[in-house]
Scaffold this motif. Structure first.
Motif, PDB file in Angstrom:
ATOM      1  N   GLY A  61       0.798  -1.224   0.000  1.00 45.67           N
ATOM      2  CA  GLY A  61       0.000   0.000   0.000  1.00 45.67           C
ATOM      3  C   GLY A  61       0.828   1.271   0.000  1.00 45.67           C
ATOM      4  N   GLN A  62       0.250   2.324  -0.543  1.00 48.29           N
ATOM      5  CA  GLN A  62       0.932   3.622  -0.619  1.00 48.29           C
ATOM      6  C   GLN A  62       1.229   4.184   0.764  1.00 48.29           C
ATOM      7  N   LEU A  63       0.282   4.037   1.694  1.00 41.65           N
ATOM      8  CA  LEU A  63       0.469   4.577   3.035  1.00 41.65           C
ATOM      9  C   LEU A  63       1.639   3.887   3.739  1.00 41.65           C
ATOM     10  N   TYR A  64       1.709   2.575   3.615  1.00 42.04           N
ATOM     11  CA  TYR A  64       2.805   1.793   4.208  1.00 42.04           C
ATOM     12  C   TYR A  64       4.142   2.307   3.690  1.00 42.04           C
ATOM     13  N   LYS A  65       4.208   2.513   2.376  1.00 46.60           N
ATOM     14  CA  LYS A  65       5.454   2.973   1.752  1.00 46.60           C
ATOM     15  C   LYS A  65       5.779   4.413   2.139  1.00 46.60           C
ATOM     16  N   SER A  66       4.776   5.291   2.121  1.00 47.11           N
ATOM     17  CA  SER A  66       5.031   6.700   2.431  1.00 47.11           C
ATOM     18  C   SER A  66       5.454   6.897   3.889  1.00 47.11           C
ATOM     19  N   MET A  67       4.996   6.004   4.764  1.00 49.42           N
ATOM     20  CA  MET A  67       5.379   6.091   6.182  1.00 49.42           C
ATOM     21  C   MET A  67       6.705   5.374   6.460  1.00 49.42           C
ATOM     22  N   GLU A  68       7.276   4.754   5.402  1.00 48.90           N
ATOM     23  CA  GLU A  68       8.548   4.033   5.509  1.00 48.90           C
ATOM     24  C   GLU A  68       8.521   2.985   6.621  1.00 48.90           C
ATOM     25  N   LEU A  69       7.414   2.248   6.669  1.00 53.45           N
ATOM     26  CA  LEU A  69       7.217   1.276   7.754  1.00 53.45           C
ATOM     27  C   LEU A  69       8.138   0.064   7.650  1.00 53.45           C
ATOM     28  N   LYS A  70       8.610  -0.227   6.453  1.00 55.78           N
ATOM     29  CA  LYS A  70       9.529  -1.362   6.291  1.00 55.78           C
ATOM     30  C   LYS A  70      10.731  -1.193   7.237  1.00 55.78           C
ATOM     31  N   ASP A  71      11.202   0.038   7.368  1.00 56.40           N
ATOM     32  CA  ASP A  71      12.362   0.322   8.216  1.00 56.40           C
ATOM     33  C   ASP A  71      11.981   0.539   9.677  1.00 56.40           C
ATOM     34  N   LYS A  72      10.746   0.992   9.913  1.00 57.82           N
ATOM     35  CA  LYS A  72      10.333   1.342  11.275  1.00 57.82           C
ATOM     36  C   LYS A  72       9.779   0.170  12.087  1.00 57.82           C
ATOM     37  N   LEU A  73       9.076  -0.756  11.427  1.00 61.77           N
ATOM     38  CA  LEU A  73       8.412  -1.857  12.144  1.00 61.77           C
ATOM     39  C   LEU A  73       9.345  -2.698  13.014  1.00 61.77           C
ATOM     40  N   PRO A  74      10.549  -3.042  12.533  1.00 67.17           N
ATOM     41  CA  PRO A  74      11.422  -3.884  13.363  1.00 67.17           C
ATOM     42  C   PRO A  74      11.771  -3.256  14.726  1.00 67.17           C
ATOM     43  N   ASN A  75      11.674  -1.933  14.822  1.00 67.06           N
ATOM     44  CA  ASN A  75      12.006  -1.238  16.069  1.00 67.06           C
ATOM     45  C   ASN A  75      10.786  -0.932  16.934  1.00 67.06           C
ATOM     46  N   MET A  76       9.620  -1.416  16.507  1.00 70.80           N
ATOM     47  CA  MET A  76       8.384  -1.156  17.245  1.00 70.80           C
ATOM     48  C   MET A  76       7.938  -2.406  17.991  1.00 70.80           C
ATOM     49  N   SER A  77       7.333  -2.217  19.154  1.00 75.68           N
ATOM     50  CA  SER A  77       6.782  -3.351  19.899  1.00 75.68           C
ATOM     51  C   SER A  77       5.509  -3.818  19.195  1.00 75.68           C
ATOM     52  N   GLU A  78       5.052  -5.020  19.546  1.00 76.41           N
ATOM     53  CA  GLU A  78       3.805  -5.514  18.953  1.00 76.41           C
ATOM     54  C   GLU A  78       2.638  -4.599  19.321  1.00 76.41           C
ATOM     55  N   GLU A  79       2.625  -4.096  20.550  1.00 76.90           N
ATOM     56  CA  GLU A  79       1.549  -3.197  20.982  1.00 76.90           C
ATOM     57  C   GLU A  79       1.547  -1.931  20.127  1.00 76.90           C
ATOM     58  N   GLU A  80       2.729  -1.398  19.836  1.00 73.52           N
ATOM     59  CA  GLU A  80       2.821  -0.195  18.995  1.00 73.52           C
ATOM     60  C   GLU A  80       2.356  -0.497  17.574  1.00 73.52           C
ATOM     61  N   GLN A  81       2.722  -1.665  17.065  1.00 77.65           N
ATOM     62  CA  GLN A  81       2.299  -2.046  15.717  1.00 77.65           C
ATOM     63  C   GLN A  81       0.780  -2.227  15.642  1.00 77.65           C
ATOM     64  N   GLU A  82       0.202  -2.866  16.661  1.00 79.13           N
ATOM     65  CA  GLU A  82      -1.257  -3.060  16.692  1.00 79.13           C
ATOM     66  C   GLU A  82      -1.966  -1.710  16.751  1.00 79.13           C
ATOM     67  N   ALA A  83      -1.441  -0.786  17.557  1.00 80.81           N
ATOM     68  CA  ALA A  83      -2.032   0.550  17.668  1.00 80.81           C
ATOM     69  C   ALA A  83      -1.926   1.281  16.327  1.00 80.81           C
ATOM     70  N   LEU A  84      -0.806   1.133  15.641  1.00 77.63           N
ATOM     71  CA  LEU A  84      -0.611   1.761  14.338  1.00 77.63           C
ATOM     72  C   LEU A  84      -1.606   1.206  13.316  1.00 77.63           C
ATOM     73  N   LEU A  85      -1.776  -0.112  13.270  1.00 81.54           N
ATOM     74  CA  LEU A  85      -2.739  -0.729  12.352  1.00 81.54           C
ATOM     75  C   LEU A  85      -4.156  -0.203  12.600  1.00 81.54           C
ATOM     76  N   ALA A  86      -4.460   0.078  13.840  1.00 83.90           N
ATOM     77  CA  ALA A  86      -5.803   0.550  14.199  1.00 83.90           C
ATOM     78  C   ALA A  86      -6.057   1.992  13.769  1.00 83.90           C
ATOM     79  N   THR A  87      -5.007   2.718  13.374  1.00 85.09           N
ATOM     80  CA  THR A  87      -5.186   4.127  13.008  1.00 85.09           C
ATOM     81  C   THR A  87      -5.763   4.317  11.620  1.00 85.09           C
ATOM     82  N   ASP A  88      -5.545   3.350  10.711  1.00 86.27           N
ATOM     83  CA  ASP A  88      -5.988   3.537   9.329  1.00 86.27           C
ATOM     84  C   ASP A  88      -6.169   2.187   8.638  1.00 86.27           C
ATOM     85  N   GLY A  89      -7.369   1.952   8.117  1.00 89.56           N
ATOM     86  CA  GLY A  89      -7.679   0.699   7.435  1.00 89.56           C
ATOM     87  C   GLY A  89      -6.806   0.438   6.221  1.00 89.56           C
ATOM     88  N   MET A  90      -6.235   1.500   5.652  1.00 89.08           N
ATOM     89  CA  MET A  90      -5.400   1.316   4.467  1.00 89.08           C
ATOM     90  C   MET A  90      -4.038   0.701   4.812  1.00 89.08           C
TER      91      MET A  90
END
Length: 118
Positions: A61-90
């Motif tokens: 998805g465009q949002l995933y790419k624009s937020m550069e999540l590929k690089d950010k996710l490994p440094n986030m806890s599962e709770e942070e990732q779940e909260a992030l997913l809940a912010t936008d259905g895209m």
């Protein structure tokens, strides 16, 4: 009732919906953009599916790419990732099909045939 979480403008979601209808699998449709899963729901889906949390991200998805999540996710806890997913259905991989105690993420016909016992 089975829940089909989808995005109407997604061709993969349309294929999955047609598949379910063709096999007479009952479901309730839930538009992901209007009714995005909460962090708690994401957590429960992850637990029920047995899949890693990364599989719930829409990595193409465009949002995933624009937020550069590929690089950010490994440094986030599962709770942070779940909260992030809940912010936008895209950000969420779709479709998601909830049936019984099981969860299917993304649509691969062979996988769905096996999982649904068709």
């Amino acid at each position: 009732m089975n829940t089909f979480i989808c995005y109407d403008r997604c061709s993969t979601c349309k294929k999955a919906e047609d598949f379910l209808k063709a096999h007479n699998v009952p479901f309730e449709k839930r538009p992901i953009k209007e009714k995005n899963p909460s962090a708690k729901e994401i957590h429960e889906m992850k637990e029920r599916s047995g899949l890693p949390l990364k599989r719930f991200f829409n990595t193409s998805g465009q949002l995933y790419k624009s937020m550069e999540l590929k690089d950010k996710l490994p440094n986030m806890s599962e709770e942070e990732q779940e909260a992030l997913l809940a912010t936008d259905g895209m950000l969420v991989k779709r479709p998601i099909f909830l049936y019984g105690e099981k969860v299917l993420v993304g649509f691969k016909e062979k996988e769905w045939l096996e999982a649904l016992g068709i």
